[in-house]
Motif scaffolding. Structure first.
Motif, PDB file in Angstrom:
ATOM      1  N   PHE A 164      -3.781  -0.587   2.813  1.00 18.81           N
ATOM      2  CA  PHE A 164      -2.556  -0.913   2.072  1.00 18.81           C
ATOM      3  C   PHE A 164      -1.364  -0.043   2.490  1.00 18.81           C
ATOM      4  O   PHE A 164      -0.301  -0.125   1.881  1.00 18.81           O
ATOM      5  CB  PHE A 164      -2.744  -0.779   0.545  1.00 18.81           C
TER       6      PHE A 164
ATOM      7  N   SER B 144       4.572  -1.967   0.281  1.00 22.46           N
ATOM      8  CA  SER B 144       4.257  -3.088   1.172  1.00 22.46           C
ATOM      9  C   SER B 144       4.901  -4.387   0.718  1.00 22.46           C
ATOM     10  O   SER B 144       4.654  -5.439   1.308  1.00 22.46           O
ATOM     11  CB  SER B 144       2.731  -3.276   1.269  1.00 22.46           C
TER      12      SER B 144
ATOM     13  N   TRP C 188       4.893 -10.072   1.142  1.00 21.66           N
ATOM     14  CA  TRP C 188       4.015  -8.941   1.461  1.00 21.66           C
ATOM     15  C   TRP C 188       4.085  -8.616   2.942  1.00 21.66           C
ATOM     16  O   TRP C 188       4.033  -9.523   3.779  1.00 21.66           O
ATOM     17  CB  TRP C 188       2.565  -9.260   1.093  1.00 21.66           C
TER      18      TRP C 188
ATOM     19  N   LEU D  33      -6.776  -5.494  -5.705  1.00 20.94           N
ATOM     20  CA  LEU D  33      -6.580  -6.793  -5.067  1.00 20.94           C
ATOM     21  C   LEU D  33      -6.292  -7.881  -6.101  1.00 20.94           C
ATOM     22  O   LEU D  33      -5.461  -8.770  -5.866  1.00 20.94           O
ATOM     23  CB  LEU D  33      -7.807  -7.156  -4.235  1.00 20.94           C
TER      24      LEU D  33
ATOM     25  N   LEU E  31      -2.579  -7.367  -6.978  1.00 21.04           N
ATOM     26  CA  LEU E  31      -1.664  -7.794  -5.925  1.00 21.04           C
ATOM     27  C   LEU E  31      -1.629  -9.321  -5.816  1.00 21.04           C
ATOM     28  O   LEU E  31      -0.562  -9.918  -5.649  1.00 21.04           O
ATOM     29  CB  LEU E  31      -2.070  -7.175  -4.587  1.00 21.04           C
ATOM     30  N   ASN E  32      -2.796  -9.938  -5.921  1.00 23.13           N
ATOM     31  CA  ASN E  32      -2.859 -11.393  -5.818  1.00 23.13           C
ATOM     32  C   ASN E  32      -2.302 -12.098  -7.047  1.00 23.13           C
ATOM     33  O   ASN E  32      -1.972 -13.286  -6.988  1.00 23.13           O
ATOM     34  CB  ASN E  32      -4.296 -11.847  -5.566  1.00 23.13           C
TER      35      ASN E  32
ATOM     36  N   LEU F 142      -2.238 -10.048   2.828  1.00 20.89           N
ATOM     37  CA  LEU F 142      -3.051  -9.978   1.615  1.00 20.89           C
ATOM     38  C   LEU F 142      -4.227 -10.960   1.608  1.00 20.89           C
ATOM     39  O   LEU F 142      -5.342 -10.570   1.218  1.00 20.89           O
ATOM     40  CB  LEU F 142      -2.157 -10.171   0.385  1.00 20.89           C
TER      41      LEU F 142
ATOM     42  N   HIS G  96      -0.855  -4.785   8.552  1.00 20.61           N
ATOM     43  CA  HIS G  96      -0.166  -3.789   7.735  1.00 20.61           C
ATOM     44  C   HIS G  96       1.216  -3.508   8.326  1.00 20.61           C
ATOM     45  O   HIS G  96       1.428  -3.660   9.536  1.00 20.61           O
ATOM     46  CB  HIS G  96      -0.955  -2.477   7.678  1.00 20.61           C
TER      47      HIS G  96
ATOM     48  N   THR H 160      -8.003  -9.490   1.426  1.00 16.14           N
ATOM     49  CA  THR H 160      -8.818  -9.868   0.266  1.00 16.14           C
ATOM     50  C   THR H 160     -10.141 -10.486   0.712  1.00 16.14           C
ATOM     51  O   THR H 160     -11.214 -10.138   0.191  1.00 16.14           O
ATOM     52  CB  THR H 160      -8.044 -10.858  -0.627  1.00 16.14           C
TER      53      THR H 160
END
Length: 252
Positions: A21, A159, A169, A122, A125-126, A173, A48, A177
């Motif tokens: 990350f 990020s 992002w 995760l 973030l999702n 991601l 990244h 994931t």
């Protein structure tokens, strides 16, 4: 893959790889303290920062990314340093291409297997709907339901960039994931790197434990292990002066 990187300083090359990350920027303040002694290469690993996104994401391809970068920069040999996921990358690289590693520094990660432990991050973030989020404050408020620690959220939201159509992002991601189990994989058995190796561990972190020392000896017999006082997993952010001192001492 051609990785994005920042280059600064003068002297022998020192390549630094960030963790999961993260991005090259995580090590910029450390690099400013070292730029008079080394030529620093701060790398965005694939998926990244500003490096390309790709469906393939594992240590095998990340090692080859690093090899391609060294070749394109004309670096026959370099000091390598990696934190967490970046530490696993440079360890794997040293096993496969030992002739290209002058000295190795591994920050708060060992050669062993680590179980997946980023599920809640995760999920958070999702959960963010980037099409409707109007500000970083709004993103932070929503992420707080999953990640209560402010410092950890600030790190993760580095990020989150702005594109032509709003927030997006920088990390890949969906691929991270889907393939998160790749991050914790152990080093392959039966190989070792005999060059000088320094393991830096946060004294408040559980990533390197006394039980890991036999594994470290097996893969990296010419090693030192130094515990940084009052530091957790992000030891370079929590105790930057101590980390810089250890880097200078080991690479002198």
């Amino acid at each position: 893959m051609q990785l994005n990187f920042k280059k600064l300083g003068n002297g022998k090359p020192l390549i630094i790889l960030h963790g999961l990350f993260g991005s090259a920027d995580n090590w910029f303040s450390i690099s400013k303290e070292l730029k008079d002694n080394f030529t620093l290469y701060l790398i965005d690993q694939r998926n990244h920062g500003d490096s390309p996104h790709d469906d393939e994401w594992n240590y095998e391809v990340m090692v080859e990314d690093l090899k391609e970068l060294m070749d394109s920069e004309g670096l026959e040999k370099a000091f390598l340093m990696g934190h967490s996921m970046g530490g696993k990358t440079v360890m794997n690289f040293a096993l496969k291409y030992p002739e290209k590693v002058e000295k190795l520094i591994v920050a708060d990660i060992s050669p062993r297997y680590y179980a997946v432990h980023h599920q809640r991050i995760l999920e958070g973030l999702n959960s963010l709907d980037l099409e409707t989020i109007g500000s970083r404050k709004e993103a932070d408020d929503q992420l707080a339901e999953y990640v209560p620690n402010l410092g950890e959220r600030q790190f993760l939201l580095k990020s989150l960039g702005r594109g032509a159509d709003g927030f997006e992002w920088k990390i890949n991601l969906p691929v991270i994931t889907k393939n998160i189990n790749e991050v914790g994989k152990a080093l392959p058995d039966g190989e070792s790197f005999s060059g000088p190796t320094l393991f830096l561990a946060g004294s408040n972190s559980s990533y390197i434990q006394q039980s890991d020392l036999d594994d470290i000896d097996a893969f990296f017999p010419n090693n030192e292990v130094e515990f940084i006082a009052d530091a957790g997993h992000w030891l370079h952010a929590e105790q930057p002066d101590a980390v810089v001192e250890e880097i200078r001492r080991f690479l002198k």
